[in-house]
Design a protein around this motif. Structure first.
Motif, mmCIF file in Angstrom:
data_model
loop_
_atom_site.group_PDB
_atom_site.id
_atom_site.type_symbol
_atom_site.label_atom_id
_atom_site.label_comp_id
_atom_site.label_asym_id
_atom_site.label_seq_id
_atom_site.Cartn_x
_atom_site.Cartn_y
_atom_site.Cartn_z
ATOM 1 N N UNK A 1 35.466 -11.267 -41.233
ATOM 2 C CA UNK A 1 34.236 -11.847 -40.687
ATOM 3 C C UNK A 1 33.471 -10.893 -39.775
ATOM 4 N N UNK A 2 34.042 -9.715 -39.509
ATOM 5 C CA UNK A 2 33.384 -8.768 -38.601
ATOM 6 C C UNK A 2 33.124 -7.446 -39.313
ATOM 7 N N UNK A 3 32.036 -6.765 -38.956
ATOM 8 C CA UNK A 3 31.756 -5.444 -39.544
ATOM 9 C C UNK A 3 32.743 -4.401 -39.036
ATOM 10 N N UNK A 4 32.782 -3.261 -39.712
ATOM 11 C CA UNK A 4 33.738 -2.203 -39.378
ATOM 12 C C UNK A 4 33.637 -1.775 -37.917
ATOM 13 N N UNK A 5 32.419 -1.684 -37.404
ATOM 14 C CA UNK A 5 32.216 -1.174 -36.042
ATOM 15 C C UNK A 5 32.719 -2.129 -34.965
ATOM 16 N N UNK A 6 32.978 -3.387 -35.325
ATOM 17 C CA UNK A 6 33.424 -4.385 -34.334
ATOM 18 C C UNK A 6 34.741 -5.036 -34.710
ATOM 19 N N UNK A 7 35.343 -4.636 -35.810
ATOM 20 C CA UNK A 7 36.501 -5.364 -36.353
ATOM 21 C C UNK A 7 37.696 -5.341 -35.403
ATOM 22 N N UNK A 8 38.117 -4.157 -34.981
ATOM 23 C CA UNK A 8 39.282 -4.070 -34.095
ATOM 24 C C UNK A 8 38.970 -4.603 -32.699
ATOM 25 N N UNK A 9 37.723 -4.412 -32.250
ATOM 26 C CA UNK A 9 37.321 -4.973 -30.957
ATOM 27 C C UNK A 9 37.455 -6.484 -30.976
ATOM 28 N N UNK A 10 36.984 -7.103 -32.064
ATOM 29 C CA UNK A 10 37.070 -8.558 -32.186
ATOM 30 C C UNK A 10 38.517 -9.026 -32.208
ATOM 31 N N UNK A 11 39.359 -8.304 -32.969
ATOM 32 C CA UNK A 11 40.767 -8.690 -33.041
ATOM 33 C C UNK A 11 41.425 -8.581 -31.667
ATOM 34 N N UNK A 12 41.120 -7.518 -30.941
ATOM 35 C CA UNK A 12 41.680 -7.358 -29.599
ATOM 36 C C UNK A 12 41.197 -8.429 -28.644
ATOM 37 N N UNK A 13 39.907 -8.775 -28.737
ATOM 38 C CA UNK A 13 39.345 -9.803 -27.860
ATOM 39 C C UNK A 13 40.010 -11.158 -28.107
ATOM 40 N N UNK A 14 40.099 -11.554 -29.376
ATOM 41 C CA UNK A 14 40.707 -12.852 -29.690
ATOM 42 C C UNK A 14 42.207 -12.867 -29.372
ATOM 43 N N UNK A 15 42.896 -11.759 -29.609
ATOM 44 C CA UNK A 15 44.323 -11.689 -29.275
ATOM 45 C C UNK A 15 44.551 -11.822 -27.776
ATOM 46 N N UNK A 16 43.649 -11.264 -26.990
ATOM 47 C CA UNK A 16 43.766 -11.367 -25.532
ATOM 48 C C UNK A 16 43.562 -12.797 -25.065
ATOM 49 N N UNK A 17 42.571 -13.482 -25.631
ATOM 50 C CA UNK A 17 42.360 -14.883 -25.277
ATOM 51 C C UNK A 17 43.555 -15.733 -25.671
ATOM 52 N N UNK A 18 44.153 -15.408 -26.817
ATOM 53 C CA UNK A 18 45.339 -16.140 -27.258
ATOM 54 C C UNK A 18 46.473 -15.968 -26.260
ATOM 55 N N UNK A 19 46.648 -14.761 -25.736
ATOM 56 C CA UNK A 19 47.718 -14.520 -24.760
ATOM 57 C C UNK A 19 47.521 -15.356 -23.508
ATOM 58 N N UNK A 20 46.303 -15.425 -23.001
ATOM 59 C CA UNK A 20 46.011 -16.258 -21.825
ATOM 60 C C UNK A 20 46.268 -17.724 -22.149
ATOM 61 N N UNK A 21 45.857 -18.145 -23.346
ATOM 62 C CA UNK A 21 46.067 -19.533 -23.774
ATOM 63 C C UNK A 21 47.548 -19.879 -23.824
ATOM 64 N N UNK A 22 48.377 -18.963 -24.318
ATOM 65 C CA UNK A 22 49.815 -19.218 -24.388
ATOM 66 C C UNK A 22 50.423 -19.381 -22.997
#
Length: 398
Positions: free
Chosen positions: A334-355
């Motif tokens: 769902x994200x372009x190449x220039x933002x793909x890993x940034x998006x994954x890192x952002x969502x993974x970080x929110x998941x960690x706080x949520x846990x």
């Protein structure tokens, strides 16, 4: 939290392979160093640095995999990579089962204790993986995005050797890229200020234009899922131990056995996603798995004995694992190449706080009726199932 976001953004700037090598090396070497810690503070520092390495690698691996995988089998390939999480959990539980109960010395003051050997063994996969990435190639899609087109075509040509028709297509692509007007991006020099600015710009980009809707939808699916899943899985054994203190596990070996079987219960779900994710599509599997997970938590009212805790945990884990595999497929798409890993890192970080928040909130219900955590978990999973219907179809995005 910060390492996951920064690791993802660094991969979008400097490349997937390079950041993966650094992160995995840091994880493995610091994990090995913790096995030789001579004090508790030095142990904590080593484990903290090892965790930074883990946080840096997780947001990148699925971006790297998706960019290397052909579209027609991309779901299968990413599901196989996601299955390695289960394999790692099973091997970690088996290693703990085999190593930790063993007594190396009658003296508690002896340096080599079972836990040191266990940490040393667990550090090996990251070190080996870092070496393997050193002999692999960078993502061609990333190279084209950053202006290194000839390098990308040469890498593709290496893998296209002997494949009928591909060499001709690569030649046509090369001519097309040479004819296309293109301004090569300037070389990136190391600058702390520039890194901070690009880090902030990368996060802001996730909430601009069409990406803002995608980001909010992914958040509304991932956060309830992880809040309910991890909260429930941590609350359940503690609740049953409180209710039946005389029937809890009798030995530490049984703890490892339970962990082994719960991890192994992910196998059917992983095999299902590997086999059918490209045929059915990730979105229908995601919705169906979320609904099944929401229904399965109500079995607690029937399984009210500590002897059933392993079975219930295995069942819940089995029907829930396709959720995480499908998110690993959908998110990079769902994200372009220039933002793909940034998006994954952002969502993974929110998941960690949520846990972390879910662990605290579900701990409040250990001494109370199971009705509240069961209903909370079911509602959260059902909410994510409803929201997942709004996600764009991955095939359309590609």
């Amino acid at each position: 939290y910060q390492r996951r976001v920064r690791g993802g953004r660094a991969a979008d700037i400097y490349g997937r392979r390079r950041v993966l090598m650094v992160s995995l090396s840091m994880n493995g070497l610091c994990a090995a160093a913790s096995a030789f810690a001579i004090s508790f503070p030095s142990f904590l520092i080593a484990r903290f640095l090892s965790g930074i390495g883990v946080g840096g690698s997780l947001p990148i691996i699925f971006s790297y995999t998706s960019e290397w995988s052909p579209l027609k089998i991309r779901g299968r390939v990413i599901s196989i990579v996601a299955t390695c999480w289960m394999i790692g959990s099973v091997l970690a539980a088996a290693a703990a089962w085999a190593i930790l109960p063993v007594e190396f010395s009658n003296s508690s003051q002896a340096f080599w204790q079972p836990w040191r050997l266990y940490l040393l063994v667990c550090s090996v996969p990251s070190i080996v993986a870092a070496f393997l990435y050193s002999i692999l190639y960078e993502s061609p899609i990333f190279l084209i995005q950053t202006g290194k087109r000839k390098q990308a075509l040469e890498i593709l040509r290496i893998y296209a050797t002997g494949v009928q028709g591909v060499a001709g297509e690569l030649g046509a692509l090369k001519r097309l890229l040479e004819d296309e007007e293109f301004i090569k991006p300037p070389a990136r020099s190391f600058s702390i200020t520039r890194i901070i600015v690009e880090f902030i710009q990368g996060l802001v980009k996730l909430f601009e234009g069409p990406l803002s809707r995608v980001t909010l939808l992914i958040m509304s699916v991932m956060l309830p899922v992880h809040f309910g899943y991890y909260g429930f899985m941590l609350w359940l054994p503690e609740y049953l131990k409180k209710q039946h203190p005389t029937e809890t596990l009798q030995s530490i070996t049984e703890v490892y056995v339970q962990s082994f079987y719960v991890s192994l219960a992910s196998l059917p779900g992983n095999l299902f996603t590997i086999t059918l994710s490209d045929r059915i599509g990730p979105k229908p599997i995601l919705c169906g798995s979320l609904l099944l997970s929401a229904c399965s938590v109500f079995l607690l009212w029937e399984f009210n004995s500590p002897n059933m805790i392993t079975l219930l945990s295995c069942l819940f884990n089995a029907v829930s694992v396709p959720v995480f595999n499908m998110l690993d497929i959908i998110l990079p798409a769902l994200y372009p190449t220039s933002s793909r890993s940034t998006a994954f890192g952002f969502h993974s970080s929110l998941v960690r706080v949520t846990m972390i928040l879910s662990t605290w909130m579900f701990s409040l219900f250990i001494d109370s009726s199971p009705a509240a955590p069961i209903l909370i978990t079911a509602i959260l999973l059902a909410t994510s199932a409803g929201t997942s219907f709004l996600l764009p179809a991955v095939s359309v995005v590609h």
